[in-house]
Scaffold this active site. Structure first.
Site, PDB file in Angstrom:
ATOM      1  N   LEU A  47      41.882  35.925  45.928  1.00  0.00           N
ATOM      2  CA  LEU A  47      42.402  35.768  44.568  1.00  0.00           C
ATOM      3  C   LEU A  47      43.760  36.469  44.498  1.00  0.00           C
ATOM      4  O   LEU A  47      43.907  37.591  44.999  1.00  0.00           O
ATOM      5  CB  LEU A  47      41.465  36.411  43.545  1.00  0.00           C
ATOM      6  CG  LEU A  47      40.458  35.554  42.802  1.00  0.00           C
ATOM      7  CD1 LEU A  47      39.706  36.408  41.787  1.00  0.00           C
ATOM      8  CD2 LEU A  47      41.097  34.367  42.113  1.00  0.00           C
ATOM      9  N   ASP A  48      44.742  35.832  43.860  1.00  0.00           N
ATOM     10  CA  ASP A  48      46.049  36.459  43.682  1.00  0.00           C
ATOM     11  C   ASP A  48      45.896  37.773  42.918  1.00  0.00           C
ATOM     12  O   ASP A  48      44.985  37.914  42.079  1.00  0.00           O
ATOM     13  CB  ASP A  48      46.980  35.538  42.890  1.00  0.00           C
ATOM     14  CG  ASP A  48      47.395  34.300  43.674  1.00  0.00           C
ATOM     15  OD1 ASP A  48      47.321  34.347  44.919  1.00  0.00           O
ATOM     16  OD2 ASP A  48      47.790  33.305  43.044  1.00  0.00           O
ATOM     17  N   PRO A  49      46.787  38.748  43.160  1.00  0.00           N
ATOM     18  CA  PRO A  49      46.711  40.016  42.417  1.00  0.00           C
ATOM     19  C   PRO A  49      46.708  39.835  40.902  1.00  0.00           C
ATOM     20  O   PRO A  49      46.018  40.564  40.189  1.00  0.00           O
ATOM     21  CB  PRO A  49      47.970  40.768  42.885  1.00  0.00           C
ATOM     22  CG  PRO A  49      48.233  40.230  44.247  1.00  0.00           C
ATOM     23  CD  PRO A  49      47.834  38.775  44.191  1.00  0.00           C
TER      24      PRO A  49
END
Length: 300
Positions: A47-49
């Protein structure tokens, strides 16, 4: 003096984490691994930050089930902020193009079928995909020109959740490899405007969803025995796959990586993918061919 190191435990199971905003998936795995003193840990799908939501974290033997969970269907809720495109296709990047066009709800709803089904998608240049061994985002940050080829993806559903003049919130039900940031960028361009993802939440990955999710704060507030009690079993990662139940003799053979003949009424003749169990415990993943279970990966 430094604090003594925690002893690592051979603990196995799933933590369905609601990853917080502004934390990388690697940082989340490290935190959960530390909380459980786990000898081994991994995650099923980055998951992207800037994204929140479901990050299935596998401990111990559950790491062997990561491919099955990672290949499962994903559900995302995301907002497209209209009027500007960014370098990263989300709120983290610099604005590179703008537009005064603001699509109405009818236009948005009319365009969604074009992005449903099997479609071609160009990933964001700020992605973890590799080009000649280098991560695309590393090349982009170094100022190099990054060109990524379009890839075939599967979007099962695109549903409108809400809409106003500034942004539209959508739900996407999709397969592995789908970039929601690219979906938002392409929808905006198809509507004759610009847009980027301003909010992204993953609501489900394979068998795990928001109803299963725990926060880091919740885990930190518990003592170790209470924490351990919240672990989902290794088999939870296989709830979308057929289960083959074996007897003691068959289980012994499979533990050594051997093929076994399935007996009994209703035994399958062919299965592309399944998992085998003995008294509720996971023994192996594999497939069935000519009435025989063939193990692919054996669990301890």
């Amino acid at each position: 003096m430094s604090a003594p190191k925690r002893a690592k435990r051979a603990i196995s199971g799933w933590v369905v984490l609601n990853k917080p905003y502004n934390m990388t998936s690697t940082q989340a795995v490290g935190k959960v691994r530390w909380l459980f003193s786990a000898a081994k840990a991994g995650h099923a799908g980055t998951l992207d930050p800037l994204a929140t939501g479901i990050l299935p974290i596998a401990l111990g033997e559950a790491t062997k089930a990561v491919p099955q969970v990672q290949d499962g269907t994903k559900v995302y809720h995301f907002a497209i902020l209209w009027g500007s495109a960014t370098t990263t296709d989300d709120a983290e990047g610099e604005v590179v193009a703008t537009s005064d066009v603001r699509p109405d709800q009818a236009a948005v709803e009319a365009i969604l079928p074009r992005f449903t089904g099997t479609i071609m998608q160009r990933p964001p240049i700020y992605s973890a995909l590799k080009i000649d061994g280098e991560r695309a985002y590393d090349l982009a940050r170094a100022g190099e020109t990054v060109e990524l080829a379009e890839r075939e993806i599967q979007v099962d559903e695109l549903n409108l959740i809400s809409h106003d003049s500034e942004k539209t919130v959508l739900e996407a039900v999709c397969g592995k490899g789908t970039y929601v940031r690219s979906l938002a960028r392409d929808i905006a361009e198809a509507l004759g405007t610009r847009g980027h993802v301003s909010m992204l939440h993953r609501a489900a990955v394979g068998p795990f969803n928001d109803a299963d999710a725990l926060t880091i704060d919740q885990l930190e507030a518990l003592e170790q025995p209470e924490r351990d009690a919240l672990l989902k079993g290794v088999a939870a990662g296989f709830s979308d796959l057929p289960e083959i139940r074996l007897d003691a003799a068959q289980a012994s053979a499979v533990r050594h990586g051997n093929t076994v003949l399935l007996t009994g009424a209703g035994s399958p003749i062919t299965l592309d993918e399944c998992w085998a169990s003995f008294k509720g415990e996971v023994l192996a993943t594999g497939w069935v061919e000519f009435g025989q279970f063939r193990p692919k990966r054996v669990f301890n």
